[in-house]
Design a protein around this motif. Structure first.
Motif, PDB file in Angstrom:
ATOM      1  N   THR A 277       0.863  -1.174   0.000  1.00 31.19           N
ATOM      2  CA  THR A 277       0.000   0.000   0.000  1.00 31.19           C
ATOM      3  C   THR A 277       0.899   1.224   0.000  1.00 31.19           C
ATOM      4  OG1 THR A 277      -1.743  -1.138   1.228  1.00 31.19           O
ATOM      5  CG2 THR A 277      -1.792   1.271   1.253  1.00 31.19           C
ATOM      6  N   ALA A 278       0.627   2.147  -0.914  1.00 32.29           N
ATOM      7  CA  ALA A 278       1.373   3.409  -0.979  1.00 32.29           C
ATOM      8  C   ALA A 278       0.443   4.543  -0.576  1.00 32.29           C
ATOM      9  CB  ALA A 278       1.906   3.640  -2.386  1.00 32.29           C
ATOM     10  N   GLU A 279       0.891   5.343   0.363  1.00 37.76           N
ATOM     11  CA  GLU A 279       0.182   6.555   0.780  1.00 37.76           C
ATOM     12  C   GLU A 279       0.932   7.727   0.149  1.00 37.76           C
ATOM     13  OE1 GLU A 279      -2.580   6.657   2.669  1.00 37.76           O
ATOM     14  OE2 GLU A 279      -2.628   4.505   3.108  1.00 37.76           O
ATOM     15  N   ILE A 280       0.306   8.392  -0.816  1.00 40.58           N
ATOM     16  CA  ILE A 280       0.964   9.430  -1.610  1.00 40.58           C
ATOM     17  C   ILE A 280       0.344  10.786  -1.289  1.00 40.58           C
ATOM     18  CG2 ILE A 280       1.477  10.215  -3.961  1.00 40.58           C
ATOM     19  CD1 ILE A 280       0.922   7.204  -4.792  1.00 40.58           C
TER      20      ILE A 280
ATOM     21  N   ALA B 287       8.280  -2.101  -6.281  1.00 42.24           N
ATOM     22  CA  ALA B 287       7.093  -1.335  -5.883  1.00 42.24           C
ATOM     23  C   ALA B 287       7.399   0.160  -5.882  1.00 42.24           C
ATOM     24  CB  ALA B 287       6.611  -1.790  -4.513  1.00 42.24           C
ATOM     25  N   LYS B 288       8.569   0.543  -5.356  1.00 43.85           N
ATOM     26  CA  LYS B 288       8.964   1.960  -5.353  1.00 43.85           C
ATOM     27  C   LYS B 288       9.102   2.498  -6.774  1.00 43.85           C
ATOM     28  CE  LYS B 288      11.280   2.173  -0.885  1.00 43.85           C
ATOM     29  NZ  LYS B 288      12.539   2.420  -0.177  1.00 43.85           N
ATOM     30  N   GLU B 289       9.673   1.708  -7.667  1.00 44.00           N
ATOM     31  CA  GLU B 289       9.795   2.129  -9.067  1.00 44.00           C
ATOM     32  C   GLU B 289       8.423   2.377  -9.680  1.00 44.00           C
ATOM     33  OE1 GLU B 289      12.094  -0.830 -11.156  1.00 44.00           O
ATOM     34  OE2 GLU B 289      13.863  -0.492  -9.895  1.00 44.00           O
ATOM     35  N   LYS B 290       7.477   1.508  -9.388  1.00 47.24           N
ATOM     36  CA  LYS B 290       6.120   1.670  -9.919  1.00 47.24           C
ATOM     37  C   LYS B 290       5.450   2.923  -9.364  1.00 47.24           C
ATOM     38  CE  LYS B 290       5.171  -3.183 -10.908  1.00 47.24           C
ATOM     39  NZ  LYS B 290       4.205  -4.276 -10.765  1.00 47.24           N
ATOM     40  N   ILE B 291       5.634   3.170  -8.073  1.00 45.62           N
ATOM     41  CA  ILE B 291       5.048   4.364  -7.460  1.00 45.62           C
ATOM     42  C   ILE B 291       5.688   5.629  -8.036  1.00 45.62           C
ATOM     43  CG2 ILE B 291       4.768   5.628  -5.288  1.00 45.62           C
ATOM     44  CD1 ILE B 291       2.935   3.145  -5.691  1.00 45.62           C
ATOM     45  N   GLU B 292       7.013   5.627  -8.172  1.00 48.58           N
ATOM     46  CA  GLU B 292       7.697   6.785  -8.764  1.00 48.58           C
ATOM     47  C   GLU B 292       7.164   7.065 -10.165  1.00 48.58           C
ATOM     48  OE1 GLU B 292       9.949   9.012  -7.751  1.00 48.58           O
ATOM     49  OE2 GLU B 292      10.184   8.180  -5.734  1.00 48.58           O
ATOM     50  N   LYS B 293       6.987   6.024 -10.966  1.00 49.18           N
ATOM     51  CA  LYS B 293       6.479   6.196 -12.328  1.00 49.18           C
ATOM     52  C   LYS B 293       5.056   6.764 -12.301  1.00 49.18           C
ATOM     53  CE  LYS B 293       5.872   3.795 -16.708  1.00 49.18           C
ATOM     54  NZ  LYS B 293       6.055   2.528 -17.432  1.00 49.18           N
TER      55      LYS B 293
ATOM     56  N   ALA C  84       1.141  13.611 -10.322  1.00 56.20           N
ATOM     57  CA  ALA C  84       1.611  14.957  -9.972  1.00 56.20           C
ATOM     58  C   ALA C  84       2.067  15.695 -11.226  1.00 56.20           C
ATOM     59  CB  ALA C  84       2.773  14.870  -8.982  1.00 56.20           C
ATOM     60  N   ASN C  85       1.723  16.970 -11.288  1.00 56.68           N
ATOM     61  CA  ASN C  85       2.247  17.853 -12.328  1.00 56.68           C
ATOM     62  C   ASN C  85       3.551  18.427 -11.771  1.00 56.68           C
ATOM     63  OD1 ASN C  85       2.936  19.999 -13.942  1.00 56.68           O
ATOM     64  ND2 ASN C  85       0.865  20.793 -14.126  1.00 56.68           N
ATOM     65  N   LEU C  86       4.674  17.879 -12.196  1.00 58.32           N
ATOM     66  CA  LEU C  86       5.954  18.207 -11.570  1.00 58.32           C
ATOM     67  C   LEU C  86       6.382  19.658 -11.759  1.00 58.32           C
ATOM     68  CD1 LEU C  86       7.917  14.911 -12.261  1.00 58.32           C
ATOM     69  CD2 LEU C  86       6.607  15.586 -10.254  1.00 58.32           C
ATOM     70  N   ILE C  87       5.765  20.371 -12.661  1.00 54.77           N
ATOM     71  CA  ILE C  87       6.059  21.798 -12.821  1.00 54.77           C
ATOM     72  C   ILE C  87       5.487  22.573 -11.638  1.00 54.77           C
ATOM     73  CG2 ILE C  87       5.584  23.849 -14.234  1.00 54.77           C
ATOM     74  CD1 ILE C  87       5.574  21.909 -16.661  1.00 54.77           C
ATOM     75  N   MET C  88       4.308  22.153 -11.167  1.00 57.54           N
ATOM     76  CA  MET C  88       3.605  22.910 -10.128  1.00 57.54           C
ATOM     77  C   MET C  88       3.480  22.171  -8.798  1.00 57.54           C
ATOM     78  SD  MET C  88       0.594  24.390 -12.625  1.00 57.54           S
ATOM     79  CE  MET C  88      -0.537  24.355 -11.300  1.00 57.54           C
ATOM     80  N   GLU C  89       3.751  20.876  -8.790  1.00 53.16           N
ATOM     81  CA  GLU C  89       3.509  20.082  -7.592  1.00 53.16           C
ATOM     82  C   GLU C  89       4.720  19.219  -7.247  1.00 53.16           C
ATOM     83  OE1 GLU C  89      -1.227  19.146  -7.983  1.00 53.16           O
ATOM     84  OE2 GLU C  89       0.127  18.039  -9.314  1.00 53.16           O
ATOM     85  N   SER C  90       4.806  18.859  -5.989  1.00 58.99           N
ATOM     86  CA  SER C  90       5.792  17.883  -5.539  1.00 58.99           C
ATOM     87  C   SER C  90       5.027  16.759  -4.836  1.00 58.99           C
ATOM     88  CB  SER C  90       6.809  18.521  -4.592  1.00 58.99           C
ATOM     89  OG  SER C  90       6.155  19.043  -3.461  1.00 58.99           O
ATOM     90  N   TYR C  91       5.699  15.640  -4.646  1.00 61.28           N
ATOM     91  CA  TYR C  91       5.028  14.516  -4.003  1.00 61.28           C
ATOM     92  C   TYR C  91       5.967  13.808  -3.040  1.00 61.28           C
ATOM     93  CZ  TYR C  91       7.516  11.588  -7.398  1.00 61.28           C
ATOM     94  OH  TYR C  91       8.492  10.971  -8.143  1.00 61.28           O
ATOM     95  N   THR C  92       5.352  13.181  -2.059  1.00 62.79           N
ATOM     96  CA  THR C  92       6.046  12.293  -1.137  1.00 62.79           C
ATOM     97  C   THR C  92       5.166  11.064  -0.983  1.00 62.79           C
ATOM     98  OG1 THR C  92       4.999  13.289   0.806  1.00 62.79           O
ATOM     99  CG2 THR C  92       7.159  14.154   0.155  1.00 62.79           C
ATOM    100  N   TYR C  93       5.778   9.968  -0.569  1.00 59.87           N
ATOM    101  CA  TYR C  93       4.972   8.772  -0.336  1.00 59.87           C
ATOM    102  C   TYR C  93       5.610   7.890   0.720  1.00 59.87           C
ATOM    103  CZ  TYR C  93       8.272   6.316  -3.394  1.00 59.87           C
ATOM    104  OH  TYR C  93       9.416   5.783  -3.953  1.00 59.87           O
ATOM    105  N   GLU C  94       4.764   7.069   1.312  1.00 60.93           N
ATOM    106  CA  GLU C  94       5.200   6.021   2.227  1.00 60.93           C
ATOM    107  C   GLU C  94       4.696   4.710   1.665  1.00 60.93           C
ATOM    108  OE1 GLU C  94       4.105   6.598   6.278  1.00 60.93           O
ATOM    109  OE2 GLU C  94       4.769   8.703   6.274  1.00 60.93           O
ATOM    110  N   LEU C  95       5.527   3.708   1.685  1.00 61.07           N
ATOM    111  CA  LEU C  95       5.184   2.401   1.146  1.00 61.07           C
ATOM    112  C   LEU C  95       5.159   1.398   2.286  1.00 61.07           C
ATOM    113  CD1 LEU C  95       4.645   0.931  -1.546  1.00 61.07           C
ATOM    114  CD2 LEU C  95       7.093   0.451  -1.662  1.00 61.07           C
ATOM    115  N   HIS C  96       4.075   0.649   2.387  1.00 63.86           N
ATOM    116  CA  HIS C  96       3.914  -0.346   3.444  1.00 63.86           C
ATOM    117  C   HIS C  96       3.577  -1.690   2.818  1.00 63.86           C
ATOM    118  CE1 HIS C  96       3.690   3.053   6.188  1.00 63.86           C
ATOM    119  NE2 HIS C  96       2.778   3.563   5.389  1.00 63.86           N
ATOM    120  N   GLN C  97       4.167  -2.733   3.329  1.00 61.85           N
ATOM    121  CA  GLN C  97       3.816  -4.072   2.865  1.00 61.85           C
ATOM    122  C   GLN C  97       2.516  -4.489   3.556  1.00 61.85           C
ATOM    123  OE1 GLN C  97       6.992  -6.881   3.126  1.00 61.85           O
ATOM    124  NE2 GLN C  97       5.718  -8.596   2.508  1.00 61.85           N
ATOM    125  N   ARG C  98       1.597  -5.059   2.784  1.00 61.73           N
ATOM    126  CA  ARG C  98       0.325  -5.525   3.364  1.00 61.73           C
ATOM    127  C   ARG C  98       0.450  -6.964   3.789  1.00 61.73           C
ATOM    128  NH1 ARG C  98      -4.118  -5.377  -0.664  1.00 61.73           N
ATOM    129  NH2 ARG C  98      -2.698  -5.078  -2.349  1.00 61.73           N
TER     130      ARG C  98
END
Length: 83
Positions: free
Chosen positions: A4-7, A56-62, A69-83
């Motif tokens: 589960t990714a919380e973005i 999983a991190k590669e997939k979330i980054e993609k 996210a519109n990288l021109i105007m927005e930034s993102y962070t995420y936490e990844l948890h194994q279910r």
């Protein structure tokens, strides 16, 4: 493996956030003038399967950089948890 990714996607700090400013004015009209700033973004929860945490991190980054996210105007962070 299941993950589960919380973005969180937020407007970049150097850019004006008109929606946040509108909420700030609304809060002031409610008498909550102690609030200094409001920034409004998006919270996205993704559930995915991947062979390991690195994939999983590669997939979330993609997903974040190409769609969520519109990288021109927005930034993102995420936490990844194994279910």
């Amino acid at each position: 493996m299941k993950f589960t990714a919380e973005i969180n996607v937020m407007p970049r700090p150097e850019l004006l956030d008109p929606q946040g400013k509108a909420v700030l004015l609304g809060l002031e009209h409610l008498g909550l003038d102690q609030v200094d700033d409001v920034r409004i973004g998006k919270h996205i929860t993704l559930q995915l399967e991947a062979e390991n945490e690195e994939i999983a991190k590669e997939k979330i980054e993609k997903a974040c950089s190409k769609l969520l996210a519109n990288l021109i105007m927005e930034s993102y962070t995420y936490e990844l948890h194994q279910r």
